[in-house]
Structures are given as C-alpha cells and as structure tokens.
Design a protein around this motif. Structure first.
Motif, mmCIF file in Angstrom:
data_model
loop_
_atom_site.group_PDB
_atom_site.id
_atom_site.type_symbol
_atom_site.label_atom_id
_atom_site.label_comp_id
_atom_site.label_asym_id
_atom_site.label_seq_id
_atom_site.Cartn_x
_atom_site.Cartn_y
_atom_site.Cartn_z
ATOM 1 N N THR A 55 0.832 -1.208 0.000
ATOM 2 C CA THR A 55 0.000 0.000 0.000
ATOM 3 C C THR A 55 0.865 1.255 0.000
ATOM 4 O OG1 THR A 55 -1.748 -1.165 1.206
ATOM 5 C CG2 THR A 55 -1.803 1.237 1.246
ATOM 6 N N LEU A 56 1.930 1.240 0.800
ATOM 7 C CA LEU A 56 2.801 2.418 0.867
ATOM 8 C C LEU A 56 3.547 2.642 -0.442
ATOM 9 C CD1 LEU A 56 4.238 2.084 4.487
ATOM 10 C CD2 LEU A 56 2.420 3.585 3.662
ATOM 11 N N VAL A 57 3.891 1.565 -1.137
ATOM 12 C CA VAL A 57 4.518 1.726 -2.460
ATOM 13 C C VAL A 57 3.535 2.420 -3.409
ATOM 14 C CG1 VAL A 57 5.340 0.482 -4.505
ATOM 15 C CG2 VAL A 57 6.140 -0.176 -2.230
ATOM 16 N N ASP A 58 2.283 1.983 -3.399
ATOM 17 C CA ASP A 58 1.270 2.620 -4.265
ATOM 18 C C ASP A 58 1.092 4.095 -3.908
ATOM 19 O OD1 ASP A 58 0.912 0.179 -5.474
ATOM 20 O OD2 ASP A 58 -0.838 -0.365 -4.259
ATOM 21 N N VAL A 59 1.114 4.381 -2.605
ATOM 22 C CA VAL A 59 0.949 5.770 -2.166
ATOM 23 C C VAL A 59 2.094 6.642 -2.669
ATOM 24 C CG1 VAL A 59 0.971 7.273 -0.132
ATOM 25 C CG2 VAL A 59 -0.457 5.212 -0.146
ATOM 26 N N GLN A 60 3.316 6.136 -2.533
ATOM 27 C CA GLN A 60 4.479 6.924 -2.961
ATOM 28 C C GLN A 60 4.539 7.055 -4.483
ATOM 29 O OE1 GLN A 60 6.267 8.666 -0.944
ATOM 30 N NE2 GLN A 60 5.258 7.799 0.870
ATOM 31 N N GLN A 61 4.105 6.023 -5.178
ATOM 32 C CA GLN A 61 4.101 6.122 -6.644
ATOM 33 C C GLN A 61 3.130 7.195 -7.134
ATOM 34 O OE1 GLN A 61 3.266 2.063 -7.765
ATOM 35 N NE2 GLN A 61 5.426 1.598 -8.159
ATOM 36 N N LEU B 276 11.552 16.547 -5.123
ATOM 37 C CA LEU B 276 11.582 15.439 -6.076
ATOM 38 C C LEU B 276 12.543 14.358 -5.607
ATOM 39 C CD1 LEU B 276 10.761 14.185 -8.759
ATOM 40 C CD2 LEU B 276 12.596 15.507 -9.864
ATOM 41 N N ALA B 277 13.717 14.765 -5.128
ATOM 42 C CA ALA B 277 14.682 13.779 -4.622
ATOM 43 C C ALA B 277 14.119 13.037 -3.416
ATOM 44 C CB ALA B 277 15.994 14.481 -4.260
ATOM 45 N N GLN B 278 13.420 13.782 -2.550
ATOM 46 C CA GLN B 278 12.819 13.134 -1.387
ATOM 47 C C GLN B 278 11.722 12.157 -1.804
ATOM 48 O OE1 GLN B 278 10.360 15.559 1.148
ATOM 49 N NE2 GLN B 278 10.986 14.435 2.994
ATOM 50 N N ALA B 279 10.920 12.541 -2.780
ATOM 51 C CA ALA B 279 9.862 11.652 -3.256
ATOM 52 C C ALA B 279 10.452 10.382 -3.854
ATOM 53 C CB ALA B 279 9.001 12.371 -4.294
ATOM 54 N N LEU C 32 9.969 6.607 -2.279
ATOM 55 C CA LEU C 32 9.484 5.507 -3.103
ATOM 56 C C LEU C 32 10.452 4.340 -3.070
ATOM 57 C CD1 LEU C 32 7.573 4.208 -5.142
ATOM 58 C CD2 LEU C 32 8.772 5.462 -6.959
ATOM 59 N N LEU C 33 11.754 4.639 -3.184
ATOM 60 C CA LEU C 33 12.757 3.568 -3.121
ATOM 61 C C LEU C 33 12.727 2.880 -1.765
ATOM 62 C CD1 LEU C 33 15.125 2.039 -4.373
ATOM 63 C CD2 LEU C 33 16.642 3.872 -3.542
ATOM 64 N N ASP C 34 12.602 3.671 -0.698
ATOM 65 C CA ASP C 34 12.530 3.089 0.646
ATOM 66 C C ASP C 34 11.326 2.173 0.779
ATOM 67 O OD1 ASP C 34 13.394 3.132 3.577
ATOM 68 O OD2 ASP C 34 11.326 3.828 3.723
ATOM 69 N N ALA C 35 10.178 2.605 0.243
ATOM 70 C CA ALA C 35 8.972 1.774 0.306
ATOM 71 C C ALA C 35 9.145 0.495 -0.500
ATOM 72 C CB ALA C 35 7.770 2.568 -0.200
ATOM 73 N N GLN C 36 9.792 0.580 -1.649
ATOM 74 C CA GLN C 36 10.013 -0.604 -2.483
ATOM 75 C C GLN C 36 10.970 -1.588 -1.809
ATOM 76 O OE1 GLN C 36 11.338 1.406 -6.025
ATOM 77 N NE2 GLN C 36 9.307 1.367 -6.993
ATOM 78 N N LEU C 37 12.042 -1.056 -1.199
ATOM 79 C CA LEU C 37 12.978 -1.922 -0.479
ATOM 80 C C LEU C 37 12.297 -2.587 0.711
ATOM 81 C CD1 LEU C 37 16.192 0.310 -0.526
ATOM 82 C CD2 LEU C 37 15.765 -1.759 -1.875
ATOM 83 N N ALA C 38 11.468 -1.810 1.410
ATOM 84 C CA ALA C 38 10.733 -2.381 2.546
ATOM 85 C C ALA C 38 9.790 -3.485 2.079
ATOM 86 C CB ALA C 38 9.965 -1.288 3.277
ATOM 87 N N LEU C 39 9.153 -3.273 0.928
ATOM 88 C CA LEU C 39 8.248 -4.289 0.388
ATOM 89 C C LEU C 39 9.003 -5.569 0.059
ATOM 90 C CD1 LEU C 39 5.560 -5.297 -0.717
ATOM 91 C CD2 LEU C 39 6.076 -4.113 -2.868
ATOM 92 N N ARG C 40 10.162 -5.435 -0.584
ATOM 93 C CA ARG C 40 10.952 -6.638 -0.906
ATOM 94 C C ARG C 40 11.353 -7.379 0.367
ATOM 95 N NH1 ARG C 40 14.093 -2.986 -4.234
ATOM 96 N NH2 ARG C 40 13.177 -2.817 -6.321
ATOM 97 N N ALA C 41 11.753 -6.632 1.392
ATOM 98 C CA ALA C 41 12.146 -7.266 2.654
ATOM 99 C C ALA C 41 10.959 -7.981 3.301
ATOM 100 C CB ALA C 41 12.713 -6.213 3.606
ATOM 101 N N ARG C 42 9.789 -7.344 3.281
ATOM 102 C CA ARG C 42 8.608 -7.977 3.886
ATOM 103 C C ARG C 42 8.179 -9.212 3.094
ATOM 104 N NH1 ARG C 42 10.336 -4.517 6.609
ATOM 105 N NH2 ARG C 42 9.222 -2.892 7.784
ATOM 106 N N GLU C 43 8.267 -9.122 1.766
ATOM 107 C CA GLU C 43 7.913 -10.286 0.949
ATOM 108 C C GLU C 43 8.876 -11.437 1.192
ATOM 109 O OE1 GLU C 43 5.760 -8.236 -2.963
ATOM 110 O OE2 GLU C 43 7.918 -8.640 -2.985
#
Length: 446
Positions: free
Chosen positions: A151-157, A191-194, A198-209
């Motif tokens: 969900t957080l990845v979708d939000v950041q995207q 933009l850099a923060q966004a 997004l990268l942080d959310a994607q990395l977190a998703l991979r770790a959770r998966e």
C-alpha cells in the motif's frame, strides 16, 4: 476440562460470531505450520513429554526378566602326600538360568510419579498450543506487513507525477528568469525526497515479501490483488473484552502450562515425601542351574521361590529429608510462578486491549485527516485546471496526502498486530481466532 472448554467455546462464539476463515489466509497459516522450526521443536517436545506417562506406568506394571549365565570352571587341586605333592586338574561347566517376576504392591513414589508423568504430558501439550498461537500471530503479522508495504509503495508512486512536474516547472521558470534559485532548489529537493521515499517503500516491500516467503515458502506475488484491510471492517467492541479475558484466564496455553508445572511439582513433592515410606513387592523366581565341580559332577538343581519383599528406609544420611525440603520449595516457587503468570497475562491483556482501542480511535482520526487532505488535493486540482493554482501546489497537496495515508497505514498495521498479540494468549481452536482471520481475509479482498 472438556466441559469448561465447551462452555468457553459457546461464550466466544456468541462474542465473535462469524463463519470459517477464508482460504487465502488459511493457506498462509497452514504453510507456516509446515515450515516453522520453533513449532516443530514444540511438537517434538510434546511427543517426548507424552512418553513420560508410559515410562511412569511401566513402574507400576509387572516386571519379568530372564537371565542366562554360562561359565567354564577350571580347577587345579594340589594335595601334599608322603611321596610329594599330587596335582589334579578339573574342567567343568556352570550353567544358571533364572526367570524373575516382580509386582509392586505398595509403591507410593511410583504412584506419585505416574501422576507427575501426566502433568508433564499436559505441560508439553500446552507449550505446543502456545507455540502454535504465537506462530499464527507471527504469520498473520508478516502477511499484514506485506499488504501494508505494498500500500505504501502505491501511495508513494502516486506522488511522483505531480512532484516531478512541479520540479520541471520550477526549473523552466528559473531558466526563463521568472523563478528563484531557492524555489528551484526546493522543488528539486522535494523530487529527490519523493524518489527516496518511493525507493525506501520498495525496499521495505521486498524485505517484507522475503520474510513472508521464508516463513511460509509461498510466492508473495499471490497477494498482488490483496489489499490492507480497513480498521472499520475488523473492529472489536468493548463488550467483547470480559468474554475474551475469561477465555485467556481459563484455557490460555501459557496459564495452563503454569498450572501444569505447579501440578507436576506437587506430585514431585509427594514423590520426595514417599522416600521415607516402606515399599512392598510380590516376587517370584524360577531357577535351573548346573554347577559342575569335583563334588557335584553332573548334578543339576531346580528352584522355585514365591514371596514378598519389604524395604523399610532407615537412614540415608539426611539426603531424603533434604530432597523433600527441596521439592517443597520448588513447589512453592511454581505456585508463585503460576500466580505471577496470571498477573502478567492480565497486565498484558489489559494493556493490549487499551492499546488496540486507542489505535482504532487514532486510525479513525487519521482517516479523517486523510479525507481532508484528499479534499485539499481535489481543490488544488480544480484550481490547476482553471489556472489559479500551479504544479507546486499540487505537489505539496500530493505529499500531504501521502503523509496522511502513511500515518493511517501504520496505525492500521499496529492495530491488527496488537489484536493478533491479544489472540496469541488463547488456543487457536477458539472461535475468536477463526472469526478474526475470516474478517481480515474478507476485508483484504478487492
């Protein structure tokens, strides 16, 4: 115990009415049960503890043994005579066959040991139930982590387009001479923060998966069409609190395990006290022997004996009394441990219940803030369409929505994990577990 559990089952059914839990989450939990090493260890320990009953029972049953001894005798006889010493050698066989029977008649220590074996078996079963409840909680927590991270990845995207366009617009304004260096730097930093978020959310998703895959050996892609449940769809009422505590304090595995330890130490105390008491056994032996010597060459014997054996302890140097005092102290400690366990469970239950109720209210407030942020974004979008607002305003509105959404997701995740921690205090067979899983799974469907 069985009647009490049936009563509590009916109470919990009334409090947590629902149907069987859904298939998807059931597969996740079932897969974790097959792979989890801690649960396998608890299962093996339960099986090992169960054997204590058979071991203790065997000491009360008849004991039958057979012994066969064969020896070869070589005898040298030297006799002094007037003509000098005379030496004679003799070789003969010695055979002894004995069948022995023993049946305890008065064995107070072994009787107490039998009941202690039953308490050990119960302890192993309760620890397995506790490990199983803990595994269910950990597995569902890992499942929720994946849904929340997705969900957080979708939000950041969703924020990327507006933030990127705002940065591009500020760069163009600066290049034309209409903008300022500070505004351009601010837009580029956003933009850099966004991108970083997004990268942080994607990395977190991979770790959770990966964590879920390690736990269950299931592919996380099977959860692609599953969403994080809403707190509104998995809500507990204050009226359910007392009923759930009745289940925790009556058939909770941790509390029952503490009770089993207390029972075990009580019977061990009786065992130690029994070491002062006499024992009485019924014994019988049948012996057939042949002991060849120079005087009994070729003779054989058949003996049959039946009787009783009485053993009366008289003095053991104080060891028996010391062992009894030690067993009494251990029993008293287990009574205190059982009381402390109940206090700990009540404290944890009260704290977690208050926490989940508070998290629900906070999630409601966060949802209101999210709705307000969405309304602001909608107003900015309308202003952007008629030219009264710019992309920078929309970028800020999108980032605000993302922050509010992130707060709501984190609160929902904490709420569900707190509910799982509460349910981990009860056996997985209770309806509360199954109805909660059913509600989660139904709420997670698109």
């Amino acid at each position: 115990m069985g009647q009490r559990f049936i009563f509590l089952y009916l109470v919990a059914t009334f409090l947590f009415a629902g149907s069987a839990y859904a298939q998807n989450l059931h597969e996740v939990v079932s897969a974790a049960q097959v792979r989890d090493a801690a649960l396998q260890s608890a299962s093996a320990n339960r099986d090992a503890a169960q054997e204590n009953i058979g071991i203790a029972r065997s000491k009360l049953l008849p004991q039958l043994s057979y012994q066969d001894t064969r020896q070869q005798l070589h005898q040298t006889t030297t006799q002094a005579t007037t003509t000098g010493p005379q030496v004679r050698d003799f070789d003969g066989a010695s055979v002894n066959r004995q069948l022995s029977f023993r049946q305890g008649v008065i064995r107070p220590r072994d009787v107490a040991g039998y009941f202690a074996g039953g308490a050990q078996a119960e302890y192993g079963s309760y620890k397995y139930e506790s490990a199983l409840s803990d595994l269910w909680g950990r597995t569902i927590g890992a499942w929720l982590d994946v849904l929340a991270a997705r969900t957080l990845v979708d939000v950041q995207q969703q924020t990327q387009k507006a933030v990127a366009e705002a940065s591009r617009q500020e760069v163009m304004r600066f290049d034309r001479g209409d903008g300022t260096r500070d505004a351009r730097a601010e837009a580029q930093a956003q933009l850099a923060q966004a991108h970083a978020m997004l990268l942080d959310a994607q990395l977190a998703l991979r770790a959770r998966e990966l964590a879920l895959q390690i736990l269950t050996n299931l592919e996380p892609k099977n959860l692609t069409n599953t969403r994080l449940p809403s707190e509104l769809e998995v809500k507990w009422s204050e009226a359910q609190k007392d009923g759930l505590w009745v289940v925790v304090s009556s058939v909770g595995p941790e509390f029952l395990a503490a009770q089993a330890v207390e029972t075990l130490n009580r019977f061990r105390m009786l065992q130690s006290a029994s070491d002062h008491l006499p024992t009485l056994d019924l014994v019988a032996t049948a012996t057939r022997a042949q002991n060849d010597s120079t005087n009994t060459l070729g003779a054989s014997y058949n003996n049959r004996q039946v009787g009783v054996q009485l053993v009366v302890p008289l003095f053991s140097g104080g060891g028996v009394e010391a062992g009894r005092r030690q067993a009494v102290a251990t029993y008293q400690a287990s009574v205190a441990d059982r009381e402390a366990t109940l206090v700990r469970l009540e404290t944890q239950f009260t704290s977690d219940w208050a926490t989940q109720m508070g998290l629900f209210e906070r999630a409601q407030a966060a949802r209101s803030l999210l709705d307000a942020a969405k309304d602001q974004r909608r107003g900015v979008e309308l202003g952007l369409a008629n030219g009264s607002r710019n992309w920078g305003d929309l970028s800020n509105a999108e980032l605000l929505v993302a922050r509010r959404y992130t707060d709501l997701v984190n609160l929902q995740l904490s709420l569900f994990k707190t509910q799982a921690r509460l349910l981990s205090l009860v056996p997985v067979q209770t309806p509360a577990w199954h109805d909660w899983i059913h509600a989660l799974n139904a709420a997670s469907l698109p």
